[in-house]
Design a protein around this motif. Structure first.
Motif, PDB file in Angstrom:
ATOM      1  N   HIS A 180       4.785  21.898  14.416  1.00 16.63           N
ATOM      2  CA  HIS A 180       3.668  21.998  13.469  1.00 16.63           C
ATOM      3  C   HIS A 180       4.104  22.874  12.315  1.00 16.63           C
ATOM      4  CE1 HIS A 180      -0.221  22.325  11.708  1.00 16.63           C
ATOM      5  NE2 HIS A 180      -0.492  23.536  12.162  1.00 16.63           N
ATOM      6  N   MET A 181       4.035  22.328  11.109  1.00 17.27           N
ATOM      7  CA  MET A 181       4.378  23.073   9.901  1.00 17.27           C
ATOM      8  C   MET A 181       3.111  23.254   9.066  1.00 17.27           C
ATOM      9  SD  MET A 181       7.122  21.457  11.150  1.00 17.27           S
ATOM     10  CE  MET A 181       7.235  19.833  10.436  1.00 17.27           C
ATOM     11  N   PRO A 182       2.380  24.355   9.255  1.00 21.79           N
ATOM     12  CA  PRO A 182       1.135  24.554   8.505  1.00 21.79           C
ATOM     13  C   PRO A 182       1.361  24.915   7.042  1.00 21.79           C
ATOM     14  CG  PRO A 182       1.566  26.430   9.914  1.00 21.79           C
ATOM     15  CD  PRO A 182       2.604  25.412  10.242  1.00 21.79           C
ATOM     16  N   ALA A 183       2.543  25.434   6.720  1.00 27.75           N
ATOM     17  CA  ALA A 183       2.849  25.840   5.348  1.00 27.75           C
ATOM     18  C   ALA A 183       4.362  25.956   5.225  1.00 27.75           C
ATOM     19  CB  ALA A 183       2.177  27.177   5.021  1.00 27.75           C
ATOM     20  N   PRO A 184       4.883  25.948   4.006  1.00 25.31           N
ATOM     21  CA  PRO A 184       6.331  26.099   3.836  1.00 25.31           C
ATOM     22  C   PRO A 184       6.834  27.392   4.468  1.00 25.31           C
ATOM     23  CG  PRO A 184       5.327  25.373   1.794  1.00 25.31           C
ATOM     24  CD  PRO A 184       4.198  25.699   2.720  1.00 25.31           C
ATOM     25  N   GLU A 227       7.179  27.210  11.020  1.00 24.34           N
ATOM     26  CA  GLU A 227       7.407  26.086  11.932  1.00 24.34           C
ATOM     27  C   GLU A 227       7.126  26.551  13.356  1.00 24.34           C
ATOM     28  OE1 GLU A 227      10.848  22.803  13.202  1.00 24.34           O
ATOM     29  OE2 GLU A 227      11.241  24.308  11.647  1.00 24.34           O
ATOM     30  N   LEU A 228       6.156  25.912  14.008  1.00 27.37           N
ATOM     31  CA  LEU A 228       5.774  26.244  15.372  1.00 27.37           C
ATOM     32  C   LEU A 228       6.129  25.073  16.284  1.00 27.37           C
ATOM     33  CD1 LEU A 228       2.255  27.787  14.650  1.00 27.37           C
ATOM     34  CD2 LEU A 228       4.477  28.925  14.651  1.00 27.37           C
ATOM     35  N   GLN A 229       6.534  25.388  17.512  1.00 29.61           N
ATOM     36  CA  GLN A 229       6.986  24.354  18.443  1.00 29.61           C
ATOM     37  C   GLN A 229       6.137  24.353  19.706  1.00 29.61           C
ATOM     38  OE1 GLN A 229       8.735  24.785  21.585  1.00 29.61           O
ATOM     39  NE2 GLN A 229       9.036  22.593  21.867  1.00 29.61           N
ATOM     40  N   MET A 253       0.864  -1.195   0.000  1.00 29.08           N
ATOM     41  CA  MET A 253       0.000   0.000   0.000  1.00 29.08           C
ATOM     42  C   MET A 253       0.889   1.230   0.000  1.00 29.08           C
ATOM     43  SD  MET A 253      -2.889   1.180   2.734  1.00 29.08           S
ATOM     44  CE  MET A 253      -3.927  -0.209   2.355  1.00 29.08           C
ATOM     45  N   ASN A 254       1.204   1.776  -1.138  1.00 29.56           N
ATOM     46  CA  ASN A 254       2.063   2.955  -1.249  1.00 29.56           C
ATOM     47  C   ASN A 254       1.196   4.200  -1.400  1.00 29.56           C
ATOM     48  OD1 ASN A 254       4.881   1.892  -1.326  1.00 29.56           O
ATOM     49  ND2 ASN A 254       3.997   0.676  -2.974  1.00 29.56           N
ATOM     50  N   VAL A 255       1.024   4.916  -0.304  1.00 27.12           N
ATOM     51  CA  VAL A 255       0.239   6.140  -0.299  1.00 27.12           C
ATOM     52  C   VAL A 255       1.185   7.322  -0.175  1.00 27.12           C
ATOM     53  CG1 VAL A 255      -1.565   7.447   0.860  1.00 27.12           C
ATOM     54  CG2 VAL A 255      -1.697   4.952   0.770  1.00 27.12           C
ATOM     55  N   PRO A 256       1.232   8.235  -1.131  1.00 30.48           N
ATOM     56  CA  PRO A 256       2.152   9.369  -1.045  1.00 30.48           C
ATOM     57  C   PRO A 256       1.762  10.300   0.100  1.00 30.48           C
ATOM     58  CG  PRO A 256       0.655   9.656  -2.903  1.00 30.48           C
ATOM     59  CD  PRO A 256       0.417   8.277  -2.361  1.00 30.48           C
ATOM     60  N   PRO A 257       2.706  10.623   0.984  1.00 31.78           N
ATOM     61  CA  PRO A 257       2.380  11.506   2.099  1.00 31.78           C
ATOM     62  C   PRO A 257       2.138  12.930   1.636  1.00 31.78           C
ATOM     63  CG  PRO A 257       4.737  11.081   2.024  1.00 31.78           C
ATOM     64  CD  PRO A 257       4.100  10.196   0.974  1.00 31.78           C
ATOM     65  N   LEU A 258       1.243  13.615   2.332  1.00 35.46           N
ATOM     66  CA  LEU A 258       1.007  15.026   2.054  1.00 35.46           C
ATOM     67  C   LEU A 258       2.108  15.848   2.695  1.00 35.46           C
ATOM     68  CD1 LEU A 258      -2.844  15.221   2.671  1.00 35.46           C
ATOM     69  CD2 LEU A 258      -1.656  15.017   0.497  1.00 35.46           C
ATOM     70  N   SER A 259       2.493  16.923   2.065  1.00 35.59           N
ATOM     71  CA  SER A 259       3.600  17.729   2.573  1.00 35.59           C
ATOM     72  C   SER A 259       3.157  18.707   3.648  1.00 35.59           C
ATOM     73  CB  SER A 259       4.260  18.485   1.415  1.00 35.59           C
ATOM     74  OG  SER A 259       4.819  17.582   0.483  1.00 35.59           O
ATOM     75  N   TYR A 260       2.102  19.479   3.395  1.00 34.87           N
ATOM     76  CA  TYR A 260       1.637  20.498   4.324  1.00 34.87           C
ATOM     77  C   TYR A 260       0.121  20.519   4.358  1.00 34.87           C
ATOM     78  CZ  TYR A 260       6.418  22.220   4.054  1.00 34.87           C
ATOM     79  OH  TYR A 260       7.776  22.314   4.099  1.00 34.87           O
ATOM     80  N   PRO A 261      -0.436  20.820   5.533  1.00 30.63           N
ATOM     81  CA  PRO A 261       0.189  20.970   6.849  1.00 30.63           C
ATOM     82  C   PRO A 261       0.650  19.611   7.392  1.00 30.63           C
ATOM     83  CG  PRO A 261      -1.967  22.033   6.768  1.00 30.63           C
ATOM     84  CD  PRO A 261      -1.866  21.129   5.567  1.00 30.63           C
ATOM     85  N   THR A 262       1.625  19.622   8.294  1.00 28.68           N
ATOM     86  CA  THR A 262       2.107  18.369   8.854  1.00 28.68           C
ATOM     87  C   THR A 262       2.720  18.621  10.217  1.00 28.68           C
ATOM     88  OG1 THR A 262       3.412  16.394   8.363  1.00 28.68           O
ATOM     89  CG2 THR A 262       4.401  18.526   7.812  1.00 28.68           C
ATOM     90  N   TYR A 263       3.110  17.540  10.893  1.00 23.79           N
ATOM     91  CA  TYR A 263       3.721  17.604  12.210  1.00 23.79           C
ATOM     92  C   TYR A 263       4.971  16.731  12.235  1.00 23.79           C
ATOM     93  CZ  TYR A 263      -0.714  19.430  14.156  1.00 23.79           C
ATOM     94  OH  TYR A 263      -1.832  20.173  14.436  1.00 23.79           O
ATOM     95  N   THR A 264       5.862  17.045  13.176  1.00 25.67           N
ATOM     96  CA  THR A 264       6.918  16.124  13.568  1.00 25.67           C
ATOM     97  C   THR A 264       6.870  15.985  15.084  1.00 25.67           C
ATOM     98  OG1 THR A 264       8.652  17.806  13.858  1.00 25.67           O
ATOM     99  CG2 THR A 264       8.399  16.845  11.652  1.00 25.67           C
TER     100      THR A 264
END
Length: 295
Positions: free
Chosen positions: A106-110, A113-115, A1-12
């Motif tokens: 949290h990276m809502p857009a390029p 970056e919020l911590q 199951m290869n699902v391409p990850p979305l870039s934004y918004p995202t978290y680490t």
């Protein structure tokens, strides 16, 4: 199951991307929620409704992260149930940390970056689809400090004395900043700083000679007088007993820098301070070092 990850918004979480080859975020949980306010009701007999209470604090923030866990291996190739189990175990190791808070970004857009520092308090019960080698996880992060912050601190220099000074590097904040470091440079007698929006004032009862600096740690309610160009209170002369804070909320915290809109423009949010002191010269100054805060 290869699902391409979305870039934004995202978290680490602790530097681990939540959009990866083995798992990815559900679309519904990609935005951080607005925190709730700690409700206080004051009712008076004979008066309709309730008395308005201003300056209320907010609750700890909860951030639900919905994750789809796949059987993809770290190199991107499709695996089997063993690969799915390895991916679940990897996520368990990320969210199972208990000896410290998690570093959540949290990276809502390029370029943004919020911590926040968070922990996992609720149980995590994955829904595993064995036949399709697939799982769903709902992880609820709790942010005790409520607000998201910029990753790096900025430093602003202002006048002492000076009225209506805009702290330009902190423009764009949407939440109060209660952990700023303030530094007064002498000569100055009884230096004071006031946040315009909240009306909170922090003042020092004493004198700074030329070359002396007063460091005010608003987060830890400490102050020290130093004779070197430093932001470190260690090694300085403790003068916490000579500090005074007044205004709403000053009983349990010092200066909280509060952003305010300019007129009716929600895109123009600035923090404004006023400083006063006597016995100053051209060398006298005030500086603020802090990270922007965001709801």
């Amino acid at each position: 199951m290869n699902v391409p990850p979305l870039s934004y918004p995202t978290y680490t979480v602790d530097g681990v991307p939540m959009d990866s080859t083995g798992w990815y975020l559900t679309p519904a949980t990609r935005r951080r929620p607005l925190p709730a306010v700690k409700a206080v009701s004051v009712e008076v007999p004979g008066r309709a409704g309730q008395l308005p209470v201003l300056g209320l604090d907010v609750e700890a923030t909860t951030v639900p992260l919905g994750l789809f866990v796949t059987c993809n291996r770290p190199d991107g190739t499709e695996g089997d149930l063993e690969a799915l189990e390895h991916n679940l175990a990897a996520l368990y190791s990320v969210f199972g940390v208990r000896h410290r808070l998690l570093d959540v970004r949290h990276m809502p857009a390029p370029g943004i970056e919020l911590q926040a520092s968070a922990t996992v308090l609720a149980a995590v019960d994955p829904d595993v689809d064995i036949a399709n080698r697939f799982a769903r996880m709902q992880v609820v992060l709790t942010v005790p400090g409520t607000y998201w912050r910029d990753v790096s601190a900025v430093t602003w220099s202002g006048k002492l004395p000076g009225a209506g000074q805009v702290v330009t590097p902190l423009a764009g904040s949407t939440a109060p900043i209660a952990d700023a470091l303030v530094r007064f440079t002498g000569p100055a007698t009884n230096p004071k700083i006031t946040d315009a929006a909240s009306g909170v004032t922090v003042a020092y009862t004493g004198a700074l000679t030329g070359g002396q600096r007063l460091l005010v740690d608003c987060e830890n309610l400490r102050a020290a007088r130093v004779s070197t160009d430093t932001w470190d209170l260690a090694g300085g002369t403790d003068v916490t007993g000579s500090m005074d804070s007044s205004g709403p909320g000053s009983a349990n915290r010092w200066l909280h820098l509060t952003p305010a809109m300019a007129g009716h423009d929600p895109y123009s949010r600035s923090i404004t301070v006023t400083t006063t002191a006597s016995g100053t010269s051209g060398a006298s100054a005030v500086e603020i070092r802090a990270r922007r805060a965001h709801l």
